[in-house]
Structures are given as C-alpha cells and as structure tokens.
Design a protein around this motif. Structure first.
Motif, PDB file in Angstrom:
ATOM      1  N   TYR A 130       2.893  -2.563  13.212  1.00 25.67           N
ATOM      2  CA  TYR A 130       3.266  -1.461  12.638  1.00 25.67           C
ATOM      3  C   TYR A 130       2.495  -0.703  11.699  1.00 25.67           C
ATOM      4  O   TYR A 130       1.740  -1.137  11.105  1.00 25.67           O
ATOM      5  N   VAL A 131       3.022   0.876  12.966  1.00 26.30           N
ATOM      6  CA  VAL A 131       2.461   1.625  11.771  1.00 26.30           C
ATOM      7  C   VAL A 131       2.922   2.418  10.559  1.00 26.30           C
ATOM      8  O   VAL A 131       3.681   2.698  10.754  1.00 26.30           O
ATOM      9  N   LEU A 132       2.335   1.669   9.391  1.00 26.75           N
ATOM     10  CA  LEU A 132       2.864   2.876   7.985  1.00 26.75           C
ATOM     11  C   LEU A 132       1.712   3.642   7.877  1.00 26.75           C
ATOM     12  O   LEU A 132       3.127   4.460   6.944  1.00 26.75           O
ATOM     13  N   GLU A 133       1.379   3.992   8.037  1.00 30.60           N
ATOM     14  CA  GLU A 133       0.251   5.102   7.861  1.00 30.60           C
ATOM     15  C   GLU A 133      -0.403   5.955   8.941  1.00 30.60           C
ATOM     16  O   GLU A 133      -1.113   5.424   9.311  1.00 30.60           O
ATOM     17  N   GLY A 134      -0.592   7.161   8.897  1.00 26.41           N
ATOM     18  CA  GLY A 134      -1.785   7.560   9.901  1.00 26.41           C
ATOM     19  C   GLY A 134      -1.359   7.504  11.523  1.00 26.41           C
ATOM     20  O   GLY A 134       0.193   7.394  11.625  1.00 26.41           O
ATOM     21  N   GLU A 176      -4.706   3.361  26.982  1.00 19.05           N
ATOM     22  CA  GLU A 176      -4.396   4.091  25.635  1.00 19.05           C
ATOM     23  C   GLU A 176      -3.380   4.256  25.559  1.00 19.05           C
ATOM     24  O   GLU A 176      -3.206   5.370  25.882  1.00 19.05           O
ATOM     25  N   THR A 177      -2.823   4.291  23.751  1.00 18.77           N
ATOM     26  CA  THR A 177      -1.026   4.429  23.570  1.00 18.77           C
ATOM     27  C   THR A 177      -1.840   5.217  22.125  1.00 18.77           C
ATOM     28  O   THR A 177      -2.012   4.136  21.487  1.00 18.77           O
ATOM     29  N   THR A 178      -1.412   6.435  21.469  1.00 18.60           N
ATOM     30  CA  THR A 178      -2.011   6.241  20.161  1.00 18.60           C
ATOM     31  C   THR A 178      -0.108   6.263  19.480  1.00 18.60           C
ATOM     32  O   THR A 178       1.276   6.740  19.907  1.00 18.60           O
ATOM     33  N   TYR A 179       0.072   5.891  18.741  1.00 20.93           N
ATOM     34  CA  TYR A 179       0.897   4.791  17.675  1.00 20.93           C
ATOM     35  C   TYR A 179       0.811   5.807  16.480  1.00 20.93           C
ATOM     36  O   TYR A 179      -0.265   5.964  15.800  1.00 20.93           O
ATOM     37  N   LYS A 180       2.264   6.202  16.175  1.00 20.08           N
ATOM     38  CA  LYS A 180       2.483   7.361  14.788  1.00 20.08           C
ATOM     39  C   LYS A 180       2.843   6.237  13.843  1.00 20.08           C
ATOM     40  O   LYS A 180       4.062   5.104  13.945  1.00 20.08           O
ATOM     41  N   ALA A 181       3.338   6.430  12.638  1.00 21.71           N
ATOM     42  CA  ALA A 181       3.266   5.959  11.246  1.00 21.71           C
ATOM     43  C   ALA A 181       5.176   6.148  11.663  1.00 21.71           C
ATOM     44  O   ALA A 181       5.316   6.877  12.539  1.00 21.71           O
ATOM     45  N   GLY A 182       5.557   4.806  11.525  1.00 23.67           N
ATOM     46  CA  GLY A 182       6.696   4.650  11.244  1.00 23.67           C
ATOM     47  C   GLY A 182       7.455   3.491  13.516  1.00 23.67           C
ATOM     48  O   GLY A 182       8.201   3.167  13.514  1.00 23.67           O
ATOM     49  N   GLU A 183       6.183   3.880  14.267  1.00 20.53           N
ATOM     50  CA  GLU A 183       5.769   3.238  15.511  1.00 20.53           C
ATOM     51  C   GLU A 183       5.516   1.290  15.542  1.00 20.53           C
ATOM     52  O   GLU A 183       4.813   0.910  14.418  1.00 20.53           O
ATOM     53  N   PHE A 184       5.628   1.411  16.212  1.00 22.26           N
ATOM     54  CA  PHE A 184       4.921  -0.653  16.772  1.00 22.26           C
ATOM     55  C   PHE A 184       4.613  -0.767  18.170  1.00 22.26           C
ATOM     56  O   PHE A 184       5.367  -0.018  18.589  1.00 22.26           O
ATOM     57  N   ARG A 194      -8.411   1.977  17.138  1.00 19.15           N
ATOM     58  CA  ARG A 194      -9.171   2.672  16.358  1.00 19.15           C
ATOM     59  C   ARG A 194      -7.968   3.605  15.976  1.00 19.15           C
ATOM     60  O   ARG A 194      -7.312   3.716  15.784  1.00 19.15           O
ATOM     61  N   ASN A 195      -8.218   4.532  14.541  1.00 18.45           N
ATOM     62  CA  ASN A 195      -7.650   5.484  13.755  1.00 18.45           C
ATOM     63  C   ASN A 195      -7.600   6.772  14.692  1.00 18.45           C
ATOM     64  O   ASN A 195      -8.992   7.205  14.897  1.00 18.45           O
ATOM     65  N   ALA A 196      -7.020   6.855  15.376  1.00 19.10           N
ATOM     66  CA  ALA A 196      -6.448   8.458  15.645  1.00 19.10           C
ATOM     67  C   ALA A 196      -7.627   9.617  14.700  1.00 19.10           C
ATOM     68  O   ALA A 196      -7.991  11.296  15.284  1.00 19.10           O
ATOM     69  N   SER A 197      -7.453   9.663  13.802  1.00 17.80           N
ATOM     70  CA  SER A 197      -7.866  10.521  12.738  1.00 17.80           C
ATOM     71  C   SER A 197      -9.098  10.554  12.603  1.00 17.80           C
ATOM     72  O   SER A 197      -9.885   9.720  11.863  1.00 17.80           O
ATOM     73  N   LYS A 198     -10.363  11.989  12.896  1.00 23.51           N
ATOM     74  CA  LYS A 198     -11.541  11.503  11.955  1.00 23.51           C
ATOM     75  C   LYS A 198     -10.946  12.162   9.782  1.00 23.51           C
ATOM     76  O   LYS A 198     -12.516  12.152   9.599  1.00 23.51           O
ATOM     77  N   THR A 199      -9.955  13.148  10.203  1.00 25.07           N
ATOM     78  CA  THR A 199      -9.594  13.403   8.294  1.00 25.07           C
ATOM     79  C   THR A 199      -9.432  12.289   7.882  1.00 25.07           C
ATOM     80  O   THR A 199      -9.045  12.625   6.243  1.00 25.07           O
ATOM     81  N   GLN A 200      -8.103  11.649   8.895  1.00 23.64           N
ATOM     82  CA  GLN A 200      -7.087  11.235   7.278  1.00 23.64           C
ATOM     83  C   GLN A 200      -7.148   9.780   7.567  1.00 23.64           C
ATOM     84  O   GLN A 200      -7.425   8.650   8.624  1.00 23.64           O
ATOM     85  N   PRO A 201      -7.192   8.329   7.088  1.00 24.07           N
ATOM     86  CA  PRO A 201      -6.725   7.232   6.671  1.00 24.07           C
ATOM     87  C   PRO A 201      -5.640   6.899   8.358  1.00 24.07           C
ATOM     88  O   PRO A 201      -4.567   6.931   8.250  1.00 24.07           O
ATOM     89  N   ALA A 202      -5.563   5.712   8.443  1.00 22.27           N
ATOM     90  CA  ALA A 202      -4.888   4.682   9.267  1.00 22.27           C
ATOM     91  C   ALA A 202      -4.523   3.537   8.292  1.00 22.27           C
ATOM     92  O   ALA A 202      -5.476   2.814   7.613  1.00 22.27           O
ATOM     93  N   LYS A 203      -2.851   2.855   8.425  1.00 21.45           N
ATOM     94  CA  LYS A 203      -2.626   1.398   8.085  1.00 21.45           C
ATOM     95  C   LYS A 203      -1.487   0.547   8.887  1.00 21.45           C
ATOM     96  O   LYS A 203      -0.601   1.486   9.393  1.00 21.45           O
ATOM     97  N   LEU A 204      -1.977  -0.437   9.317  1.00 17.15           N
ATOM     98  CA  LEU A 204      -1.101  -0.979   9.764  1.00 17.15           C
ATOM     99  C   LEU A 204      -0.528  -1.804   9.388  1.00 17.15           C
ATOM    100  O   LEU A 204      -0.986  -2.890   8.508  1.00 17.15           O
TER     101      LEU A 204
END
Length: 138
Positions: free
Chosen positions: A74-78, A89-97, A110-120
């Motif tokens: 579950y993507v908590l952030e980013g 390849e699929t990009t999952y955003k915060a709130g998706e799983f 991988r983190n989809a962003s080069k500037t923001q963190p991501a957390k699962l």
C-alpha cells in the motif's frame, strides 16, 4: 543508494531482524526498511506474518527480486513504479495498492519521482525460515 548497497543491505537485514531469516531487498534496515511487527499466526502454522514500511528517497530503486510468500503493498506517500512478472510497468500513487502472489518476479520497483520521497506499507505471509525477499533466479 546503489544496487550493490541494496544487496549488502539485504544481507544485513537477514541478520538483524530478530534472528529470523526475514530479509527485504529494498534497502538497509535503518534507513529504508522498518519492520513494524513479525508474528507467527496461530491460524497459519509454519508461517510468519511480517508488516513493514519501505521508504524510497527521490529517484531510488530496488534491484529485481521475488517473494516466496504472498505480499500486499500500500503506497503511504508519493508514487512507486512497479513491474510484476510479464505485466506492464504500473505507477501506484498514495492510497493505491497491489498484491503479489508467491513467486512473483518484481523486476521494477522504484520511486516515480526524482524530487519527492515515496513510502510503502508492506505485509507478507512467508514460510518460517524463508526470507521475505530473494534475488531473482533463486
């Protein structure tokens, strides 16, 4: 973090998680992976249930890996880019799983962003004595 540091961190994680064979390929225990709990459920003899978070710095990725047990993420952030088996390849955003069946090859994570963190937030059910994550081809 480089792929070689991830592989080294995998070995460190195996030795640091309460004497269990649990390991995670997503980074070192202190900075990337935080085990929230690990239990042997009474209704699933021979299994370990593991809940943890995986944090990706901007632009960070994990090496290809597979999970011998079932995984729910579950993507908590980013946002996180994921490729499972032969799927796109699929990009999952915060709130998706997503769900990974045992033995699923996770070739991209991988983190989809080069500037923001991501957390699962990750939950896995794995055989006692098995790692949560193994290198591809094992």
């Amino acid at each position: 973090m480089t792929s070689s540091r991830f592989c080294f961190a995998l070995l460190v994680a195996a030795g640091l998680l309460g004497g269990q064979a649990t390991a995670w390929a997503h980074g070192d225990v202190a900075d990337q992976v935080k085990v929230l709990q690990e239990k042997q459920p009474s209704n699933a003899p021979g299994k370990n249930a593991v809940m943890l978070t995986v944090s990706y710095a901007p632009g960070e990725a994990s090496p290809a890996h597979q999970h011998p047990g079932a995984v729910m993420a579950y993507v908590l952030e980013g946002a996180v880019v994921s490729k499972l088996n032969d799927e796109q390849e699929t990009t999952y955003k915060a709130g998706e799983f997503w769900y990974e069946a045992p033995g699923t090859v996770h070739s991209v994570s991988r983190n989809a962003s080069k500037t923001q963190p991501a957390k699962l937030l990750v939950w896995s059910l794995v055989d006692v004595g098995k790692a949560v994550t193994e290198p591809v081809g094992k």
